[in-house]
Design a protein around this motif. Structure first.
Motif, PDB file in Angstrom:
ATOM      1  N   GLU A  93      13.491  -0.227   2.519  1.00 32.51           N
ATOM      2  CA  GLU A  93      13.064  -0.585   4.284  1.00 32.51           C
ATOM      3  C   GLU A  93      14.379  -0.593   5.212  1.00 32.51           C
ATOM      4  O   GLU A  93      15.027  -0.605   4.752  1.00 32.51           O
ATOM      5  N   ASP A  94      14.300   0.022   6.359  1.00 31.30           N
ATOM      6  CA  ASP A  94      14.948  -0.661   7.484  1.00 31.30           C
ATOM      7  C   ASP A  94      15.827  -2.060   7.850  1.00 31.30           C
ATOM      8  O   ASP A  94      15.347  -2.165   7.430  1.00 31.30           O
ATOM      9  N   GLU A  95      16.217  -1.678   9.228  1.00 30.91           N
ATOM     10  CA  GLU A  95      16.856  -2.706   9.621  1.00 30.91           C
ATOM     11  C   GLU A  95      15.785  -3.299   9.841  1.00 30.91           C
ATOM     12  O   GLU A  95      15.855  -4.691  10.285  1.00 30.91           O
ATOM     13  N   LYS A  96      14.599  -3.448  10.273  1.00 37.50           N
ATOM     14  CA  LYS A  96      13.771  -4.241  11.058  1.00 37.50           C
ATOM     15  C   LYS A  96      13.117  -4.370   9.862  1.00 37.50           C
ATOM     16  O   LYS A  96      11.864  -5.430   9.892  1.00 37.50           O
ATOM     17  N   GLY A  97      13.039  -4.426   8.382  1.00 38.58           N
ATOM     18  CA  GLY A  97      12.141  -4.567   7.372  1.00 38.58           C
ATOM     19  C   GLY A  97      10.746  -4.191   7.126  1.00 38.58           C
ATOM     20  O   GLY A  97      10.235  -4.338   6.025  1.00 38.58           O
ATOM     21  N   ARG A  98      10.792  -2.461   7.560  1.00 37.11           N
ATOM     22  CA  ARG A  98       9.328  -1.653   7.640  1.00 37.11           C
ATOM     23  C   ARG A  98      10.388  -0.238   6.729  1.00 37.11           C
ATOM     24  O   ARG A  98      10.968  -0.510   6.488  1.00 37.11           O
ATOM     25  N   VAL A  99       9.320  -0.189   5.839  1.00 37.25           N
ATOM     26  CA  VAL A  99       9.366   1.121   4.566  1.00 37.25           C
ATOM     27  C   VAL A  99       8.285   2.114   6.681  1.00 37.25           C
ATOM     28  O   VAL A  99       7.007   1.794   6.796  1.00 37.25           O
ATOM     29  N   PRO A 131       6.227   8.983  13.590  1.00 38.42           N
ATOM     30  CA  PRO A 131       5.404   8.200  12.281  1.00 38.42           C
ATOM     31  C   PRO A 131       5.517   6.829  12.501  1.00 38.42           C
ATOM     32  O   PRO A 131       4.899   6.042  13.620  1.00 38.42           O
ATOM     33  N   VAL A 132       5.078   6.252  11.078  1.00 37.40           N
ATOM     34  CA  VAL A 132       4.153   4.572  11.055  1.00 37.40           C
ATOM     35  C   VAL A 132       5.301   4.454  10.286  1.00 37.40           C
ATOM     36  O   VAL A 132       4.988   4.553   9.298  1.00 37.40           O
ATOM     37  N   PHE A 133       5.043   2.697  10.724  1.00 39.75           N
ATOM     38  CA  PHE A 133       5.646   2.090   9.758  1.00 39.75           C
ATOM     39  C   PHE A 133       5.139   0.440   9.101  1.00 39.75           C
ATOM     40  O   PHE A 133       3.538   0.356   9.893  1.00 39.75           O
ATOM     41  N   GLU A 165       1.000  -1.132  -0.085  1.00 42.72           N
ATOM     42  CA  GLU A 165       0.052   0.090   0.268  1.00 42.72           C
ATOM     43  C   GLU A 165       1.028   1.220   0.159  1.00 42.72           C
ATOM     44  O   GLU A 165       0.931   2.347  -0.698  1.00 42.72           O
ATOM     45  N   VAL A 166       2.212   1.194   0.885  1.00 42.60           N
ATOM     46  CA  VAL A 166       2.776   2.306   0.889  1.00 42.60           C
ATOM     47  C   VAL A 166       3.688   2.526  -0.286  1.00 42.60           C
ATOM     48  O   VAL A 166       3.527   3.178  -1.295  1.00 42.60           O
TER      49      VAL A 166
END
Length: 125
Positions: A36-42, A74-76, A18-19
């Protein structure tokens, strides 16, 4: 009939895809939304987060005239956000109601991520 003090809620869990779609539609392809960040999120776009409230607005047949938003944290992707919308004022006029409202968005940990106010109209049918 809506009245001051009425509260409406909507919840959404944001998915990575969706992002990506929102980035394509808006052209906002900042790397924090795409990589993606180190946790696999955007990071979810602020306006995409704020769009949870548009579901409630659509259900009420609300036409916004003014929106004020304060993005607090922020929301990830993978986060679940709940929007709580409270009706503050209702002024009945001919063939419509002029309303003001306050919205509060919280993540799955109960932390406030966004708050805002809005004013607009609900057309009577």
């Amino acid at each position: 009939m809506i009245k001051p003090g009425d509260i409406f809620r909507e919840e959404k869990t944001f998915q990575r895809e969706e992002v990506r779609h929102f980035a394509e539609i808006t052209g906002d392809t900042g790397k924090h939304h795409m990589e993606e960040d180190e946790k696999g999120r955007v990071m979810v776009h602020g306006l995409l987060t704020a769009s949870i409230g548009t579901k409630i607005g659509g259900d009420l047949h609300y036409i916004a005239r003014e929106l004020n938003s304060e993005f607090l944290r922020p929301v990830f992707s993978g986060d679940t956000v709940t929007c709580e919308l409270e009706i503050l004022t209702v002024d009945k006029q001919e063939a419509r109601r002029v309303v003001s409202l306050r919205s509060t968005y919280r993540n799955q940990d109960g932390k406030e991520v966004l708050r805002g106010t809005s004013s607009g109209v609900i057309l009577d049918s």
